[in-house]
Design a protein around this motif. Structure first.
Motif, PDB file in Angstrom:
ATOM      1  N   ASN A 167      16.900   8.173  17.412  1.00 21.50           N
ATOM      2  CA  ASN A 167      17.523   6.846  17.518  1.00 21.50           C
ATOM      3  C   ASN A 167      19.029   6.902  17.324  1.00 21.50           C
ATOM      4  OD1 ASN A 167      17.341   3.941  17.757  1.00 21.50           O
ATOM      5  ND2 ASN A 167      17.783   3.873  15.560  1.00 21.50           N
ATOM      6  N   CYS A 168      19.469   7.587  16.230  1.00 27.76           N
ATOM      7  CA  CYS A 168      20.906   7.542  15.929  1.00 27.76           C
ATOM      8  C   CYS A 168      21.573   8.914  15.995  1.00 27.76           C
ATOM      9  CB  CYS A 168      21.142   6.908  14.553  1.00 27.76           C
ATOM     10  SG  CYS A 168      20.655   7.943  13.169  1.00 27.76           S
ATOM     11  N   GLY A 169      20.763   9.972  16.182  1.00 32.10           N
ATOM     12  CA  GLY A 169      21.366  11.288  16.345  1.00 32.10           C
ATOM     13  C   GLY A 169      21.728  12.002  15.062  1.00 32.10           C
ATOM     14  N   THR A 170      21.310  11.437  13.899  1.00 29.84           N
ATOM     15  CA  THR A 170      21.596  12.116  12.638  1.00 29.84           C
ATOM     16  C   THR A 170      20.708  13.352  12.515  1.00 29.84           C
ATOM     17  OG1 THR A 170      22.082   9.987  11.635  1.00 29.84           O
ATOM     18  CG2 THR A 170      21.715  11.831  10.131  1.00 29.84           C
ATOM     19  N   PRO A 171      21.315  14.501  12.213  1.00 26.84           N
ATOM     20  CA  PRO A 171      20.508  15.728  12.106  1.00 26.84           C
ATOM     21  C   PRO A 171      19.699  15.774  10.815  1.00 26.84           C
ATOM     22  CG  PRO A 171      22.824  16.216  11.704  1.00 26.84           C
ATOM     23  CD  PRO A 171      22.742  14.756  12.047  1.00 26.84           C
ATOM     24  N   ASP A 172      18.720  16.683  10.761  1.00 26.27           N
ATOM     25  CA  ASP A 172      17.919  16.956   9.571  1.00 26.27           C
ATOM     26  C   ASP A 172      17.179  15.748   9.046  1.00 26.27           C
ATOM     27  OD1 ASP A 172      18.334  19.692   9.383  1.00 26.27           O
ATOM     28  OD2 ASP A 172      20.308  19.403   8.479  1.00 26.27           O
ATOM     29  N   GLN A 173      16.603  14.974   9.938  1.00 18.79           N
ATOM     30  CA  GLN A 173      15.775  13.850   9.507  1.00 18.79           C
ATOM     31  C   GLN A 173      14.305  14.242   9.569  1.00 18.79           C
ATOM     32  OE1 GLN A 173      17.136  11.064   8.103  1.00 18.79           O
ATOM     33  NE2 GLN A 173      18.877  12.448   8.302  1.00 18.79           N
ATOM     34  N   TYR A 174      13.518  13.627   8.693  1.00 18.07           N
ATOM     35  CA  TYR A 174      12.096  13.915   8.654  1.00 18.07           C
ATOM     36  C   TYR A 174      11.392  13.391   9.901  1.00 18.07           C
ATOM     37  CZ  TYR A 174      12.589  15.183   3.738  1.00 18.07           C
ATOM     38  OH  TYR A 174      12.945  15.786   2.573  1.00 18.07           O
ATOM     39  N   GLY A 175      10.169  13.872  10.068  1.00 12.67           N
ATOM     40  CA  GLY A 175       9.416  13.551  11.273  1.00 12.67           C
ATOM     41  C   GLY A 175       8.839  12.154  11.354  1.00 12.67           C
ATOM     42  N   ASP A 176       8.936  11.365  10.280  1.00 12.55           N
ATOM     43  CA  ASP A 176       8.335  10.029  10.346  1.00 12.55           C
ATOM     44  C   ASP A 176       9.346   8.900  10.393  1.00 12.55           C
ATOM     45  OD1 ASP A 176       9.132  10.588   7.791  1.00 12.55           O
ATOM     46  OD2 ASP A 176       7.293   9.926   6.813  1.00 12.55           O
ATOM     47  N   ASN A 177      10.444   9.056   9.663  1.00 11.32           N
ATOM     48  CA  ASN A 177      11.472   8.031   9.778  1.00 11.32           C
ATOM     49  C   ASN A 177      12.830   8.596   9.395  1.00 11.32           C
ATOM     50  OD1 ASN A 177      11.748   7.873   6.961  1.00 11.32           O
ATOM     51  ND2 ASN A 177      10.205   6.283   6.811  1.00 11.32           N
ATOM     52  N   CYS A 178      13.848   7.848   9.788  1.00 11.16           N
ATOM     53  CA  CYS A 178      15.219   8.338   9.614  1.00 11.16           C
ATOM     54  C   CYS A 178      15.833   7.689   8.379  1.00 11.16           C
ATOM     55  CB  CYS A 178      16.040   7.993  10.858  1.00 11.16           C
ATOM     56  SG  CYS A 178      17.797   8.353  10.684  1.00 11.16           S
ATOM     57  N   GLU A 179      16.366   8.504   7.494  1.00 10.29           N
ATOM     58  CA  GLU A 179      16.975   7.972   6.283  1.00 10.29           C
ATOM     59  C   GLU A 179      18.309   7.303   6.583  1.00 10.29           C
ATOM     60  OE1 GLU A 179      16.949  11.476   3.777  1.00 10.29           O
ATOM     61  OE2 GLU A 179      15.322  10.596   2.604  1.00 10.29           O
ATOM     62  N   ASN A 180      18.880   7.616   7.722  1.00  9.78           N
ATOM     63  CA  ASN A 180      20.170   7.029   8.061  1.00  9.78           C
ATOM     64  C   ASN A 180      20.031   5.649   8.686  1.00  9.78           C
ATOM     65  OD1 ASN A 180      23.053   7.000   8.474  1.00  9.78           O
ATOM     66  ND2 ASN A 180      22.597   7.312  10.633  1.00  9.78           N
ATOM     67  N   CYS A 181      19.193   5.532   9.722  1.00  9.03           N
ATOM     68  CA  CYS A 181      19.126   4.250  10.430  1.00  9.03           C
ATOM     69  C   CYS A 181      17.835   3.495  10.164  1.00  9.03           C
ATOM     70  CB  CYS A 181      19.322   4.447  11.931  1.00  9.03           C
ATOM     71  SG  CYS A 181      17.939   5.255  12.752  1.00  9.03           S
ATOM     72  N   GLY A 182      16.862   4.136   9.465  1.00  9.20           N
ATOM     73  CA  GLY A 182      15.638   3.433   9.109  1.00  9.20           C
ATOM     74  C   GLY A 182      14.607   3.389  10.222  1.00  9.20           C
ATOM     75  N   ALA A 183      14.904   3.999  11.358  1.00  9.17           N
ATOM     76  CA  ALA A 183      13.958   3.974  12.475  1.00  9.17           C
ATOM     77  C   ALA A 183      12.686   4.735  12.108  1.00  9.17           C
ATOM     78  CB  ALA A 183      14.592   4.608  13.715  1.00  9.17           C
ATOM     79  N   THR A 184      11.542   4.272  12.603  1.00  7.41           N
ATOM     80  CA  THR A 184      10.313   5.047  12.473  1.00  7.41           C
ATOM     81  C   THR A 184       9.951   5.562  13.854  1.00  7.41           C
ATOM     82  OG1 THR A 184       8.986   3.069  12.792  1.00  7.41           O
ATOM     83  CG2 THR A 184       9.444   3.703  10.530  1.00  7.41           C
ATOM     84  N   THR A 232       7.067  14.119  17.249  1.00 13.61           N
ATOM     85  CA  THR A 232       7.349  14.714  18.567  1.00 13.61           C
ATOM     86  C   THR A 232       8.573  14.076  19.220  1.00 13.61           C
ATOM     87  OG1 THR A 232       5.668  13.189  19.401  1.00 13.61           O
ATOM     88  CG2 THR A 232       5.010  15.487  19.144  1.00 13.61           C
ATOM     89  N   ASP A 233       9.016  12.932  18.671  1.00  6.02           N
ATOM     90  CA  ASP A 233      10.235  12.301  19.205  1.00  6.02           C
ATOM     91  C   ASP A 233      11.503  12.999  18.728  1.00  6.02           C
ATOM     92  OD1 ASP A 233       8.634  10.419  20.383  1.00  6.02           O
ATOM     93  OD2 ASP A 233       8.870   8.936  18.776  1.00  6.02           O
ATOM     94  N   LEU A 234      11.390  13.809  17.657  1.00  5.42           N
ATOM     95  CA  LEU A 234      12.575  14.465  17.102  1.00  5.42           C
ATOM     96  C   LEU A 234      13.200  15.400  18.133  1.00  5.42           C
ATOM     97  CD1 LEU A 234      11.507  15.607  13.526  1.00  5.42           C
ATOM     98  CD2 LEU A 234      13.276  13.934  14.075  1.00  5.42           C
ATOM     99  N   ILE A 235      14.503  15.485  18.065  1.00  2.53           N
ATOM    100  CA  ILE A 235      15.216  16.430  18.924  1.00  2.53           C
ATOM    101  C   ILE A 235      15.396  17.734  18.143  1.00  2.53           C
ATOM    102  CG2 ILE A 235      17.382  16.809  20.174  1.00  2.53           C
ATOM    103  CD1 ILE A 235      17.543  13.587  20.130  1.00  2.53           C
ATOM    104  N   ASN A 236      15.165  18.863  18.777  1.00  2.24           N
ATOM    105  CA  ASN A 236      15.253  20.198  18.153  1.00  2.24           C
ATOM    106  C   ASN A 236      14.459  20.303  16.849  1.00  2.24           C
ATOM    107  OD1 ASN A 236      16.943  21.048  20.191  1.00  2.24           O
ATOM    108  ND2 ASN A 236      18.813  20.513  19.051  1.00  2.24           N
ATOM    109  N   PRO A 237      13.138  20.068  16.901  1.00  2.13           N
ATOM    110  CA  PRO A 237      12.336  20.101  15.663  1.00  2.13           C
ATOM    111  C   PRO A 237      12.154  21.515  15.115  1.00  2.13           C
ATOM    112  CG  PRO A 237      10.896  19.908  17.564  1.00  2.13           C
ATOM    113  CD  PRO A 237      12.305  19.872  18.099  1.00  2.13           C
ATOM    114  N   TYR A 238      11.981  21.615  13.799  1.00  2.39           N
ATOM    115  CA  TYR A 238      11.595  22.900  13.201  1.00  2.39           C
ATOM    116  C   TYR A 238      10.679  22.649  12.014  1.00  2.39           C
ATOM    117  CZ  TYR A 238      15.347  21.830   9.827  1.00  2.39           C
ATOM    118  OH  TYR A 238      16.140  21.227   8.883  1.00  2.39           O
ATOM    119  N   SER A 239       9.846  23.644  11.695  1.00  7.35           N
ATOM    120  CA  SER A 239       8.920  23.538  10.571  1.00  7.35           C
ATOM    121  C   SER A 239       9.667  23.798   9.274  1.00  7.35           C
ATOM    122  CB  SER A 239       7.792  24.558  10.716  1.00  7.35           C
ATOM    123  OG  SER A 239       7.123  24.710   9.475  1.00  7.35           O
ATOM    124  N   VAL A 240       9.558  22.875   8.339  1.00  8.58           N
ATOM    125  CA  VAL A 240      10.233  23.049   7.062  1.00  8.58           C
ATOM    126  C   VAL A 240       9.579  24.168   6.259  1.00  8.58           C
ATOM    127  CG1 VAL A 240      10.705  21.902   4.848  1.00  8.58           C
ATOM    128  CG2 VAL A 240      11.047  20.660   6.977  1.00  8.58           C
TER     129      VAL A 240
END
Ligand SMILES: [Zn+2]
Length: 706
Positions: free
Chosen positions: A145-162, A166-174
C-alpha cells in the motif's frame, strides 16, 4: 438505575513478559472499571492470556518445553504483574481453555450453518527450508500500500493497511531468510463482506441507542475500510499449529485471531461458572447489559470489523463500545533496548518505583481519543512528585499533626463562613468527575485534581496554621483550617480513587471513613476522629528511575522477544566459515561479537555516514555492474554515486524515494562514467545477493548515522 457492564482489555500475547507499552491500555481499562464501580454500576472485568499461534509454538519448541508448559509460565508472570499494578479483574483466564474451545467451535458452527464460511484452495507462502507454511508474521517485505519496507505479512505498521502476505513485495521468511514459495492449501474463510449492512448499522449506533460505538476518529477509520470494500477473512491455519482444531476439518486449526476475542467470552463464562451469573444475560442479542472492549489502535480492524460481524453471525450481541488507546513512546522515542527504554513491567517494580505512580502519570495523559502517550522519565518524576506528594499528601502532612496534638484527633463540627465558601467552590469542580471518568477523560480529571489541590494549598499558605498553633487564643481558627484541609484532602482522595486504589485505601484508614462512591468523598467529616497521620507516599528518587533504565539495558540479548529479521549484514565483515547457522537462538546483533579484530570508537567516528534520499537511479551505459544514483543529502547537497549492485536491482527506477546509507567522506573517485562522490552501503555476498540498507521513515536526508 445501575447498569450491567462486561468490560475487557486486549489480551496480552503469551510469548513474553509485559512491558510498559502493554500497561498503558491496561491501566486505562482498570481506571475506567474502578470508576464505574464507584458510580454504583455492576461491572464484570475479565481478561485472559492470548495463548495460541505459531510464535508460541516456536518459542516453546526453542525453550524445549510443551506449549502448555510455556504458556502457563508466561501467564503466571502476567498475573503477578497485574496484581502488583493493582488490577481489579473479576476473572483472568487463558484462551487455551475448555470454555474457549467450546465457544470458538460454537461460533464457528453457527457461522457455517448461517452460510458465512467458505472453503477455498489458496496458494500460501511456504518456507522450503523450515518445511512449513509461514504465518503472516513470519514473512516480511515491502508494504503493497505505502511501500514501507520490512512490514509483516498481515498488516503495515506504517499505514495500517491489512493485506495478504502474498501481496507483499519482495517477501522473505523471517525464520530462515529463504524466499518463500507458493503452495496450495485448502482454507476456510469468514465472509465478512456479507456483514457490510450490519456493520454500517453498528457504526451508526443502531444497537446502542444512538450512542457512538467508538471515538469519532476510530469510527471514521472503520468507515474508510468499509467503503474500501471488505475482504473475506482467512480463519484457518495448517498443522503444525498450536490452537484449536476446526470441527470436521482434519489438519486445520482456527487462526489465533479467530479464538482470541472469543477468549473475552470464555473468561466471562468461567466467571459465570464461579459466581452463578447468567452468560446469556450479557451475550444474547436482546441483552440490555453493556459490553465494552478496551484495545490498542493496532487492533481496531479485528474489533471493529471481524468481531461484531462474528458475534452477530453467531446470534450473539454486538459490542457496546470500543475504547481505543494509542502507542507508548518513552523519552519521545520508540521504546528501545539499546537506550534502556524497552522497560518491562517487572523491571519498573523491581527498581522500587510505586505502581500507582505509573497509573497516575498515564492518567494525566489519557483522553477518549486514541492519542499516543509519551512517558518522559523526567516529567514522570517531576509530575508525580509535584502533584501527588507536593500538592496532595502535603495537605495532610501539614495539618494532621495539629489535629492530634490540640484536638485529640477530632475535626471541627462545622465550617465557618469562609471555609464554607471555599468548600462550595472546590465541590463545584468535583461535580462532573464521574462524567469525566465515564467519557474516558482522565487527563481532565487530573487537571481538576491539581486545581482543587492548588486552592486548598493556597488557603493553607494564607492561613499559616503553624503560626496559629503558637497562639492559644486561635485554637478554633486552627481547627477550622485543619478541618477544611483534611476534608479537601479526602475529596481529592475520592477523585483519584480509581487511579490510586491502594494509596487511597490507606487514606481512608487515616480518616477512619470509607470512600465507596464518588458522593462519599464530598460528605464532610464534621466531628470525625481521625487516625495519626503516616506518610502515604514518598517522592520518586531519581536513582530508582536510573536503575530501571540500567536494568532494561542489561536485558539486551537475553530477552525472549522474537528475534528480528535475519540481517545478512553479519556476513559482510566476516569470513564465511565463521557464520553461525540460523538455528542459533542469539539475536543477529550478537553475531558480530566474534569479529576478527576490534576498532576504537574514534576509528568509527572517522566514517561520515549519512542518510541520502534517492532522487534518481538508472542503469549505466557500458557497465553491467553499476547503477548511477543521485542522492539528496540534505545540507551536503546533491551527490552522484556509482554503486555495483545492478545484478540485485533489476528495476532501478523503483529505488527512487528510498532512504539509503552512504559514506559521505570517502574521497571522490573519477570513473569512466563520471565522478562518484561516496559509497552506498549494502549487505550481502555480492552479485544478486546484495541488499541496500534502509532507514526508517522520518530519517531526514543528510542526517548523520551513528
Ligand atoms: Zn503501509
Amino acid at each position: 438505575m445501575s447498569r450491567r457492564l462486561l468490560v475487557t482489555h486486549a489480551l496480552p500475547y503469551a510469548n513474553g513478559p509485559l512491558h510498559l507499552g502493554h500497561m498503558l491500555g491496561y491501566i486505562q481499562t482498570d481506571i475506567w472499571v474502578r470508576a464505574q464501580r464507584m458510580m454504583g454500576n455492576e461491572v464484570h472485568f475479565v481478561a485472559a492470556d492470548d495463548a495460541h499461534g505459531t510464535p508460541i509454538m516456536l518459542a516453546a519448541e526453542k525453550a524445549g518445553v510443551s506449549p502448555e508448559v510455556f504458556i502457563a509460565e508466561i501467564r503466571a508472570g502476567h498475573e503477578a504483574d497485574f496484581s502488583d499494578f493493582h488490577f481489579s479483574f473479576d476473572h483472568y483466564h487463558t484462551t487455551h481453555s475448555e470454555e474457549n474451545r467450546e465457544l470458538a467451535s460454537l461460533i464457528y458452527t453457527r457461522l457455517r450453518a448461517g452460510g458465512f464460511i467458505a472453503n477455498r484452495t489458496i496458494q500460501q507462502l511456504f518456507d522450503p527450508e523450515k518445511d512449513m507454511f509461514l504465518p503472516d508474521r513470519y514473512i516480511k517485505g515491502v508494504c503493497p500500500n505505502c511501500g514501507t519496507p520490512d512490514q509483516y505479512g498481515d498488516n503495515c505498521e506504517n499505514c495500517g493497511a491489512t493485506y495478504a502476505p502474498t501481496d507483499l513485495i519482495n517477501p522473505y521468511s523471517v525464520m530462515s531468510g529463504a524466499t518463500p514459495v507458493l503452495r496450495d492449501s485448502e482454507h476456510y474463510f469468514f465472509e465478512l463482506s456479507k456483514f457490510e449492512p450490519l456493520l454500517r448499522d453498528w457504526f451508526g449506533g443502531k444497537f446502542t441507542a444512538g450512542k457512538p460505538v467508538a471515538n469519532s476518529g476510530v469510527v471514521a477509520k472503520l468507515m474508510e475500510w468499509l467503503d474500501g470494500g471488505l475482504k473475506d477473512w482467512d480463519i484457518s491455519r495448517d498443522a503444525p499449529y498450536f490452537g484449536f482444531p476446526i470441527p470436521d476439518a482434519p489438519g486445520k486449526f482456527f487462526y489465533v485471531w479467530l479464538d482470541a476475542p472469543v477468549g473475552y467470552l470464555a473468561s466471562f463464562k468461567a466467571l459465570c461458572h464461579q459466581t452463578g451469573l447468567k452468560f446469556d444475560d450479557f451475550l444474547s442479542p436482546d441483552s440490555t447489559a453493556e459490553m465494552h472492549h478496551f484495545i490498542g489502535k493496532d487492533i481496531i480492524n479485528f474489533h471493529g470489523l471481524f468481531w461484531p460481524a462474528m458475534l452477530h453471525g453467531a446470534q450473539l450481541r454486538t459490542p457496546t463500545a470500543l475504547h481505543v488507546n494509542g502507542y507508548l513512546s518513552i523519552n519521545g522515542a520508540k521504546m528501545s533496548k539499546s537506550r534502556g527504554t524497552f522497560i518491562k513491567a517487572r523491571t519498573y517494580l523491581d527498581a522500587g518505583l510505586h505502581p500507582e505512580f505509573l497509573r497516575y502519570y498515564f492518567a494525566t495523559m489519557l483522553s477518549d481519543a486514541p492519542v499516543d502517550v509519551d512517558l518522559d522519565l523526567k516529567a514522570f518524576e517531576e509530575r508525580v512528585n509535584s502533584h501527588l506528594i507536593g500538592k496532595w499528601v502535603n495537605i495532610a502532612s501539614r495539618t494532621a499533626g495539629f489535629v492530634q496534638k490540640y484536638f485529640d484527633g477530632r475535626l471541627a463540627d462545622h465550617f465557618d463562613a469562609e471555609e464554607a465558601e471555599i468548600w462550595r467552590f472546590i465541590e463545584s469542580h468535583y461535580d462532573d468527575v464521574s462524567k469525566l471518568y465515564e467519557d474516558g477523560e482522565f487527563a481532565e480529571v487530573t487537571r481538576k485534581f491539581v486545581l482543587i489541590a492548588d486552592v486548598i494549598n493556597g488557603y493553607i499558605a494564607a492561613k499559616a496554621p503553624w503560626l496559629m498553633a503558637k497562639d492559644d487564643s486561635r485554637r478554633d481558627e486552627l481547627q477550622q483550617v485543619c478541618t477544611l484541609a483534611l476534608n479537601g484532602f479526602r475529596l481529592l482522595a475520592g477523585l483519584l480513587k480509581p487511579v490510586l486504589p491502594a494509596t487511597v485505601a490507606a487514606a481512608e484508614q487515616f480518616l477512619a471513613a470509607p470512600i465507596s462512591n464518588f458522593d462519599d468523598a464530598r460528605r464532610t467529616l464534621f466531628g470525625q476522629t481521625i487516625q495519626p497521620f503516616e506518610s502515604l507516599l514518598s517522592r520518586i528518587d531519581p536513582k530508582h528511575v536510573e536503575a530501571m533504565v540500567e536494568a532494561s539495558k542489561e536485558s539486551l540479548g537475553t530477552s525472549s522477544e522474537p528475534v528480528v529479521a535475519p540481517v545478512k549484514a553479519a556476513s559482510v565483515k566476516k569470513p564465511k566459515e565463521s557464520s553461525k547457522p540460523m538455528s542459533d537462538s542469539k539475536p543477529a546483533i550478537s553475531d558480530t561479537a566474534d569479529a576478527t579484530s576490534t576498532i576504537s570508537i574514534d576509528d568509527f567516528a572517522k566514517l561520515d555516514l549519512r542518510i541520502g534520499k534517492v532522487t534518481a537511479c538508472e542503469f549505466v551505459d557500458g557497465s553491467d555492474k553499476l547503477l548511477r544514483f543521485e542522492l539528496d543529502a540534505g545540507t551536503l547537497g546533491k551527490r552522484q554515486i556509482f554503486s555495483g549492485i545492478r545484478a540485485a536491482y533489476a528495476e532501478p527506477e523503483k529505488l527512487v524515494g528510498r532512504n539509503v546509507v552512504f559514506i559521505a567522506n570517502l574521497a571522490p573517485r573519477k570513473m569512466r562514467f563520471g565522478l562518484s562522490e561516496g559509497m552506498i552501503l549494502s549487505a550481502g555476498d555480492g552479485g544478486s545477493d546484495l541488499f541496500l540498507l534502509d532507514a526508517d521513515q522520518g530519517a531526514a536526508p543528510g542526517a548523520a548515522v551513528r
